[in-house]
Write a protein that holds these residues in place. Structure first.
Motif, PDB file in Angstrom:
ATOM      1  N   SER A 147       0.831  -1.211   0.000  1.00  0.00           N
ATOM      2  CA  SER A 147       0.000   0.000   0.000  1.00  0.00           C
ATOM      3  C   SER A 147       0.859   1.251   0.000  1.00  0.00           C
ATOM      4  CB  SER A 147      -0.953   0.003   1.200  1.00  0.00           C
ATOM      5  OG  SER A 147      -0.252   0.118   2.424  1.00  0.00           O
ATOM      6  N   VAL A 150       2.217   1.617  -3.588  1.00  0.00           N
ATOM      7  CA  VAL A 150       1.151   2.131  -4.463  1.00  0.00           C
ATOM      8  C   VAL A 150       0.991   3.639  -4.266  1.00  0.00           C
ATOM      9  CG1 VAL A 150      -1.335   2.106  -4.900  1.00  0.00           C
ATOM     10  CG2 VAL A 150      -0.104  -0.046  -4.630  1.00  0.00           C
ATOM     11  N   ALA A 151       0.952   4.076  -3.005  1.00  0.00           N
ATOM     12  CA  ALA A 151       0.784   5.498  -2.714  1.00  0.00           C
ATOM     13  C   ALA A 151       1.959   6.320  -3.242  1.00  0.00           C
ATOM     14  CB  ALA A 151       0.626   5.703  -1.210  1.00  0.00           C
ATOM     15  N   GLN A 153       3.936   5.635  -5.839  1.00  0.00           N
ATOM     16  CA  GLN A 153       4.150   5.594  -7.285  1.00  0.00           C
ATOM     17  C   GLN A 153       2.907   5.916  -8.118  1.00  0.00           C
ATOM     18  OE1 GLN A 153       5.879   1.696  -8.028  1.00  0.00           O
ATOM     19  NE2 GLN A 153       7.881   2.353  -7.302  1.00  0.00           N
ATOM     20  N   LYS A 154       1.757   6.001  -7.487  1.00  0.00           N
ATOM     21  CA  LYS A 154       0.512   6.139  -8.245  1.00  0.00           C
ATOM     22  C   LYS A 154       0.439   7.448  -9.030  1.00  0.00           C
ATOM     23  CE  LYS A 154      -4.337   4.867  -7.653  1.00  0.00           C
ATOM     24  NZ  LYS A 154      -5.343   4.406  -6.664  1.00  0.00           N
ATOM     25  N   ASP A 155       0.830   8.563  -8.405  1.00  0.00           N
ATOM     26  CA  ASP A 155       0.707   9.867  -9.065  1.00  0.00           C
ATOM     27  C   ASP A 155       1.593   9.986 -10.301  1.00  0.00           C
ATOM     28  OD1 ASP A 155      -1.175  10.678  -7.260  1.00  0.00           O
ATOM     29  OD2 ASP A 155       0.199  11.856  -6.027  1.00  0.00           O
ATOM     30  N   TYR A 157       2.528   7.343 -12.191  1.00  0.00           N
ATOM     31  CA  TYR A 157       2.376   6.144 -13.027  1.00  0.00           C
ATOM     32  C   TYR A 157       2.252   6.574 -14.485  1.00  0.00           C
ATOM     33  CZ  TYR A 157       0.971   1.411 -14.290  1.00  0.00           C
ATOM     34  OH  TYR A 157       0.919   0.156 -14.840  1.00  0.00           O
ATOM     35  N   THR A 160      -2.104   5.054 -18.839  1.00  0.00           N
ATOM     36  CA  THR A 160      -3.538   5.116 -18.547  1.00  0.00           C
ATOM     37  C   THR A 160      -4.236   3.855 -19.048  1.00  0.00           C
ATOM     38  OG1 THR A 160      -3.986   6.270 -20.624  1.00  0.00           O
ATOM     39  CG2 THR A 160      -3.555   7.629 -18.674  1.00  0.00           C
ATOM     40  N   GLU A 174     -13.005  -0.523 -11.143  1.00  0.00           N
ATOM     41  CA  GLU A 174     -11.822   0.006 -10.455  1.00  0.00           C
ATOM     42  C   GLU A 174     -10.580  -0.775 -10.866  1.00  0.00           C
ATOM     43  OE1 GLU A 174      -9.920   2.702  -7.952  1.00  0.00           O
ATOM     44  OE2 GLU A 174     -12.018   2.635  -8.605  1.00  0.00           O
ATOM     45  N   ASP A 177      -4.532  -2.647  -8.587  1.00  0.00           N
ATOM     46  CA  ASP A 177      -3.157  -2.216  -8.339  1.00  0.00           C
ATOM     47  C   ASP A 177      -2.368  -3.374  -7.749  1.00  0.00           C
ATOM     48  OD1 ASP A 177      -3.675   0.342  -9.251  1.00  0.00           O
ATOM     49  OD2 ASP A 177      -4.166   1.118  -7.266  1.00  0.00           O
ATOM     50  N   LEU A 184       4.767  -0.597  -8.766  1.00  0.00           N
ATOM     51  CA  LEU A 184       3.330  -0.580  -8.992  1.00  0.00           C
ATOM     52  C   LEU A 184       3.018  -0.906 -10.448  1.00  0.00           C
ATOM     53  CD1 LEU A 184       0.339   0.150  -8.417  1.00  0.00           C
ATOM     54  CD2 LEU A 184       0.968   2.551  -8.837  1.00  0.00           C
ATOM     55  N   ARG A 186      -0.594  -1.216 -12.718  1.00  0.00           N
ATOM     56  CA  ARG A 186      -2.042  -1.033 -12.691  1.00  0.00           C
ATOM     57  C   ARG A 186      -2.681  -1.861 -13.803  1.00  0.00           C
ATOM     58  NH1 ARG A 186      -4.647   4.338 -11.606  1.00  0.00           N
ATOM     59  NH2 ARG A 186      -5.681   3.027 -10.022  1.00  0.00           N
TER      60      ARG A 186
END
Length: 213
Positions: A147, A150-151, A153-155, A157, A160, A174, A177, A184, A186
């Motif tokens: 978690s 994910v937090a 690297q998410k921004d 990533y 799309t 949804e 991840d 990460l 997706r």
């Protein structure tokens, strides 16, 4: 007599059901075996290809170039396990995505900390006392580390779309991840995770290419 037999049978069946429930709970809590992250056989040093042999040894997935190598690995397990661990640390340390210990939450300086390979992934700790705690409740702390990755690297990533199907993320609900090799990934759905784990380098290379653009 029949009533007594029915009662005994009911007790036996309820006990069996309880065992099944407990066993199911254990299975659900059991940590997964992360994909083998190296591109070479730990015994021969040869590059792995589509004929690679996959074995699970002490709960870890290990890949070999041929059937002749697993027995050699088992015969000198300590040496080859250290060889694999050292290679994983070298591979993942420079890009390790978080700077806190997953057990204590303490900040880890870049040139300090304790490096430990757990389930084919590098995990960094603040001290020698934390790895045994992680191992004792590996499912819990692995989920916590995932978690945090994910937090982190998410921004940033770079895609799309799903690396497996090419579908737009969110087009099937949804996104899923997943963390592979401490990175990460997706996915458009949970069904793609098996393909990702079977060929992680193939799909991670798509992320690398997208990040260059």
């Amino acid at each position: 007599m029949k009533t007594l037999l029915r009662k005994k049978l009911a007790i036996l069946l309820s006990g069996a059901a309880a065992v099944c429930v407990v066993s199911g709970a254990w299975a659900a809590d059991a940590p997964k075996s992360e994909p083998y992250p190296l591109k070479t056989c730990p015994v021969s040093g040869k590059a792995l290809d589509d004929k690679a042999v996959t074995k699970v040894i002490d709960g870890r997935e290990i890949k070999f170039c041929c059937e002749g190598c697993p027995p050699k690995f088992e015969a000198d397990k300590a040496t080859y396990t250290k060889k694999v661990d050292d290679a994983i640390v070298a591979l993942q340390k420079d890009t390790y995505p978080v700077d806190t210990c997953p057990v204590s939450g303490a900040k880890i300086e870049a040139d300090k900390g304790v490096d430990k390979v757990i389930g084919n992934r590098l995990v960094r700790f603040c001290c020698d006392g934390c790895p045994p705690k992680f191992e004792a409740d590996r499912a819990k702390y692995s989920a916590k580390l995932d978690s945090e990755i994910v937090a982190a690297q998410k921004d940033s990533y770079p895609l799309t779309t799903c690396v497996v199907t090419g579908e737009e993320l969110g087009s099937m609900g949804e996104p899923k991840d997943v963390v592979v090799k401490n990175r990460l990934v997706r996915l458009c759905c949970g069904g793609c995770e098996k393909k990702l784990n079977a060929e992680p380098d193939k799909y991670l290379s798509k992320l690398d290419e997208a990040a260059k653009k």
